[in-house]
Design a protein around this motif. Structure first.
Motif, PDB file in Angstrom:
ATOM      1  N   ALA A 274       0.815  -1.217   0.000  1.00 37.74           N
ATOM      2  CA  ALA A 274       0.000   0.000   0.000  1.00 37.74           C
ATOM      3  C   ALA A 274       0.852   1.272   0.000  1.00 37.74           C
ATOM      4  N   ASP A 275       2.025   1.211   0.609  1.00 37.03           N
ATOM      5  CA  ASP A 275       2.872   2.403   0.689  1.00 37.03           C
ATOM      6  C   ASP A 275       3.881   2.492  -0.463  1.00 37.03           C
ATOM      7  N   GLU A 276       3.745   1.621  -1.473  1.00 38.87           N
ATOM      8  CA  GLU A 276       4.659   1.661  -2.616  1.00 38.87           C
ATOM      9  C   GLU A 276       3.958   2.335  -3.793  1.00 38.87           C
ATOM     10  N   ALA A 277       4.060   3.655  -3.805  1.00 42.14           N
ATOM     11  CA  ALA A 277       3.367   4.446  -4.827  1.00 42.14           C
ATOM     12  C   ALA A 277       3.840   4.066  -6.224  1.00 42.14           C
ATOM     13  N   GLY A 278       2.888   3.950  -7.131  1.00 37.66           N
ATOM     14  CA  GLY A 278       3.206   3.744  -8.540  1.00 37.66           C
ATOM     15  C   GLY A 278       3.428   2.318  -8.972  1.00 37.66           C
ATOM     16  N   ALA A 279       3.406   1.378  -8.038  1.00 37.83           N
ATOM     17  CA  ALA A 279       3.648  -0.022  -8.397  1.00 37.83           C
ATOM     18  C   ALA A 279       2.361  -0.636  -8.931  1.00 37.83           C
ATOM     19  N   THR A 280       2.111  -0.422 -10.217  1.00 37.53           N
ATOM     20  CA  THR A 280       0.891  -0.930 -10.848  1.00 37.53           C
ATOM     21  C   THR A 280       1.233  -1.563 -12.195  1.00 37.53           C
ATOM     22  N   VAL A 281       0.331  -2.399 -12.678  1.00 38.69           N
ATOM     23  CA  VAL A 281       0.505  -3.016 -13.989  1.00 38.69           C
ATOM     24  C   VAL A 281       0.582  -1.941 -15.070  1.00 38.69           C
ATOM     25  N   GLU A 282      -0.272  -0.928 -14.970  1.00 33.05           N
ATOM     26  CA  GLU A 282      -0.318   0.113 -15.989  1.00 33.05           C
ATOM     27  C   GLU A 282       1.018   0.861 -16.086  1.00 33.05           C
ATOM     28  N   ASN A 283       1.573   1.229 -14.931  1.00 32.53           N
ATOM     29  CA  ASN A 283       2.841   1.959 -14.942  1.00 32.53           C
ATOM     30  C   ASN A 283       4.003   1.078 -15.400  1.00 32.53           C
ATOM     31  N   ALA A 284       3.986  -0.187 -14.983  1.00 31.98           N
ATOM     32  CA  ALA A 284       5.047  -1.105 -15.416  1.00 31.98           C
ATOM     33  C   ALA A 284       5.020  -1.280 -16.928  1.00 31.98           C
ATOM     34  N   GLU A 285       3.816  -1.384 -17.474  1.00 34.55           N
ATOM     35  CA  GLU A 285       3.681  -1.541 -18.923  1.00 34.55           C
ATOM     36  C   GLU A 285       4.187  -0.300 -19.652  1.00 34.55           C
ATOM     37  N   LEU A 286       3.829   0.880 -19.148  1.00 28.41           N
ATOM     38  CA  LEU A 286       4.272   2.120 -19.773  1.00 28.41           C
ATOM     39  C   LEU A 286       5.791   2.253 -19.710  1.00 28.41           C
ATOM     40  N   TYR A 287       6.367   1.967 -18.540  1.00 28.20           N
ATOM     41  CA  TYR A 287       7.813   2.120 -18.381  1.00 28.20           C
ATOM     42  C   TYR A 287       8.566   1.239 -19.372  1.00 28.20           C
ATOM     43  N   HIS A 288       8.206  -0.027 -19.417  1.00 30.41           N
ATOM     44  CA  HIS A 288       8.942  -0.957 -20.266  1.00 30.41           C
ATOM     45  C   HIS A 288       8.664  -0.725 -21.755  1.00 30.41           C
ATOM     46  N   ALA A 289       7.419  -0.469 -22.096  1.00 30.49           N
ATOM     47  CA  ALA A 289       7.090  -0.252 -23.507  1.00 30.49           C
ATOM     48  C   ALA A 289       7.799   0.988 -24.041  1.00 30.49           C
ATOM     49  N   ASN A 290       7.788   2.068 -23.275  1.00 29.83           N
ATOM     50  CA  ASN A 290       8.454   3.296 -23.707  1.00 29.83           C
ATOM     51  C   ASN A 290       9.970   3.132 -23.728  1.00 29.83           C
ATOM     52  N   LEU A 291      10.504   2.408 -22.756  1.00 25.26           N
ATOM     53  CA  LEU A 291      11.945   2.158 -22.725  1.00 25.26           C
ATOM     54  C   LEU A 291      12.380   1.332 -23.935  1.00 25.26           C
ATOM     55  N   LEU A 292      11.622   0.282 -24.235  1.00 26.61           N
ATOM     56  CA  LEU A 292      11.976  -0.561 -25.375  1.00 26.61           C
ATOM     57  C   LEU A 292      11.908   0.207 -26.687  1.00 26.61           C
ATOM     58  N   GLN A 293      10.981   1.138 -26.766  1.00 24.68           N
ATOM     59  CA  GLN A 293      10.884   1.966 -27.965  1.00 24.68           C
ATOM     60  C   GLN A 293      12.129   2.831 -28.115  1.00 24.68           C
ATOM     61  N   ARG A 294      12.619   3.362 -26.999  1.00 24.75           N
ATOM     62  CA  ARG A 294      13.845   4.169 -27.035  1.00 24.75           C
ATOM     63  C   ARG A 294      15.036   3.309 -27.461  1.00 24.75           C
ATOM     64  N   ILE A 295      15.108   2.101 -26.920  1.00 25.75           N
ATOM     65  CA  ILE A 295      16.217   1.209 -27.267  1.00 25.75           C
ATOM     66  C   ILE A 295      16.176   0.868 -28.751  1.00 25.75           C
ATOM     67  N   ALA A 296      14.964   0.620 -29.256  1.00 25.27           N
ATOM     68  CA  ALA A 296      14.821   0.271 -30.672  1.00 25.27           C
ATOM     69  C   ALA A 296      15.299   1.394 -31.576  1.00 25.27           C
ATOM     70  N   GLN A 297      15.193   2.621 -31.100  1.00 26.71           N
ATOM     71  CA  GLN A 297      15.632   3.780 -31.894  1.00 26.71           C
ATOM     72  C   GLN A 297      17.134   3.990 -31.815  1.00 26.71           C
ATOM     73  N   LYS A 298      17.806   3.171 -30.954  1.00 24.57           N
ATOM     74  CA  LYS A 298      19.267   3.236 -30.795  1.00 24.57           C
ATOM     75  C   LYS A 298      19.741   4.635 -30.431  1.00 24.57           C
ATOM     76  N   GLU A 299      18.984   5.306 -29.595  1.00 19.01           N
ATOM     77  CA  GLU A 299      19.368   6.653 -29.214  1.00 19.01           C
ATOM     78  C   GLU A 299      20.295   6.624 -27.999  1.00 19.01           C
ATOM     79  N   GLY A 300      21.049   7.689 -27.842  1.00 17.04           N
ATOM     80  CA  GLY A 300      21.913   7.832 -26.690  1.00 17.04           C
ATOM     81  C   GLY A 300      21.350   8.832 -25.703  1.00 17.04           C
ATOM     82  N   THR A 301      22.060   9.071 -24.631  1.00 20.28           N
ATOM     83  CA  THR A 301      21.645  10.077 -23.659  1.00 20.28           C
ATOM     84  C   THR A 301      22.028  11.453 -24.182  1.00 20.28           C
ATOM     85  N   PRO A 302      21.499  12.527 -23.592  1.00 29.43           N
ATOM     86  CA  PRO A 302      21.876  13.866 -24.056  1.00 29.43           C
ATOM     87  C   PRO A 302      23.383  14.127 -24.031  1.00 29.43           C
ATOM     88  N   ALA A 303      24.091  13.592 -23.035  1.00 21.79           N
ATOM     89  CA  ALA A 303      25.534  13.817 -22.948  1.00 21.79           C
ATOM     90  C   ALA A 303      26.326  12.874 -23.845  1.00 21.79           C
TER      91      ALA A 303
END
Length: 395
Positions: A274-303
């Motif tokens: 109950a005290d672990e804010a944000g630990a939901t299926v919806e957020n986990a799906e968004l985090y990983h899906a968006n991260l994988l999209q970034r990886i697929a684009q082979k982008e680097g960090t700003p620096a």
């Protein structure tokens, strides 16, 4: 005519079935943890990862059953040497015995490309453990050189982001002062042997600890205002990239710009207390899906825009025996039966089909329909051949 219609039906069926077999090939790595009593066998895991086209796996040990299951595959392995072995590894004889027993027998059938000597050592207050890390890494490296394996197997370790004393803004990233005495010679060694610096980075922790101040969109790679580093004028639209660049800055402050930073763990739990804010299926799906999209684009960090981010997602399965809060047992992309926790495009040949349990009723129905159609098509095909041969007078 009937068989042609059947062919079209079967083709449609196979096409629809294939839509569930989405091969992901963006080049991510996966953490294969095994702190559980209900996981599928390593051979079944090998089939699953093969269907997903995942070719990089990080283990936390040198489980021979896993390494054997992946022999003659195209999977590169990071294997782990546990913290409890570090003190012994400063002895070159013991280090050689460890490599000869746990690594060498699996080469070259299994592609072990890295030995992770210790994990998050500096998260512990054990000064003896901290002092043992570098000598252990040096011994293991010397053994690899002596055995002629240093060109194919690198040596490194993984760190928690708690090693940073400052991480904001990213250009001002520095290591904790109490760790400099350990990290300076360690980083020098990385530079000497040309091995990467591994970090376990979890934006989730930052959000969980202060959800009122950390924008959820910023940690989930969602559209947001982001932040601009006042020293470099570089803009960051997500926290993970800012964390990576903070580590690069801390390494630079140690006098090195020739060491690559790799994210050896990152992820988001699908469930928590109950005290672990944000630990939901919806957020986990968004985090990983968006991260994988970034990886697929082979982008680097700003620096480091020309250096594609290199990431190992945590983790392959939910692990039911992990201690701690509920989130610790719910980082997996898959349930132990082989079904995905959520859909992020990582669906392979076994997705939706239990890996260590009988088929579900729905899967039994699907397989029955498929088998029926296949048998019916074969029967019709054989019948047409018999009819054709009968007309030609063949007996």
């Amino acid at each position: 005519m009937a068989s042609c219609s059947l062919c079209r039906v079967l083709l449609l069926f196979l096409t629809l079935s294939d839509s569930f077999v989405q091969i992901f090939s963006a080049g991510i790595g996966i953490n294969y943890g095994q702190i559980a009593n209900n996981l599928p066998s390593p051979p079944r895991v090998a089939i699953l990862l093969g269907s997903l086209n995942i070719t990089r796996v990080k283990l936390y040990d040198t489980d021979p059953n896993v390494l054997l299951a992946f022999s003659n595959s195209n999977v590169d392995f990071i294997v782990g040497l546990g913290n409890d072995n570090l003190e012994d590894m400063s002895d070159l004889i013991k280090a050689q015995a460890w490599v000869e027993q746990h690594v060498q027998p699996h080469l070259p059938q299994t592609k072990i490309t890295c030995i992770l000597v210790g994990n998050e050592v500096f998260a512990s207050n054990d000064t003896q453990l901290r002092s043992s890390l570098l000598p252990a890494m040096q011994s293991v490296y010397r053994v690899l050189v002596n055995l002629g394996l240093d060109k194919q197997v690198i040596v490194t370790t993984a760190h928690s982001l708690t090693i940073l004393g400052n991480s904001y803004p990213p250009s001002a990233g520095t290591f904790r002062e109490d760790l400099v005495q350990y990290l300076q010679p360690l980083i020098n060694f990385h530079s000497q042997i040309k091995s990467p610096f591994l970090i376990n980075a979890y934006p989730y922790f930052a959000y969980k600890d202060d959800p009122s101040q950390v924008p959820l969109e910023y940690v989930l790679f969602q559209p947001n205002q982001g932040m601009t580093d006042p020293s470099t004028n570089l803009h960051y639209d997500n926290m993970l990239y800012a964390q990576i660049d903070a580590v690069y800055s801390a390494i630079k402050a140690m006098g090195h710009t020739d060491i690559e930073v790799i994210v050896s763990e990152t992820g988001w739990p699908s469930k928590g207390d109950a005290d672990e804010a944000g630990a939901t299926v919806e957020n986990a799906e968004l985090y990983h899906a968006n991260l994988l999209q970034r990886i697929a684009q082979k982008e680097g960090t700003p620096a480091k825009p020309s250096t594609p981010i290199d990431i190992y997602v945590f983790a392959l399965f939910n692990e039911n025996l992990k201690p701690g809060p509920a989130s610790e047992r719910n980082y997996g992309l898959y349930y132990p039966d082989g079904t995905p926790v959520y859909n992020i495009g990582l669906q392979g040949n076994l997705a939706g089909t239990p890996l260590s349990a009988p088929l579900s009723a729905s899967n039994k129905t699907a397989f029955s329909v498929f088998n029926f159609l296949m048998l019916f098509l074969i029967s019709c095909f054989n019948l047409r051949i018999c009819q054709r041969e009968g007309r030609r007078g063949i007996s």
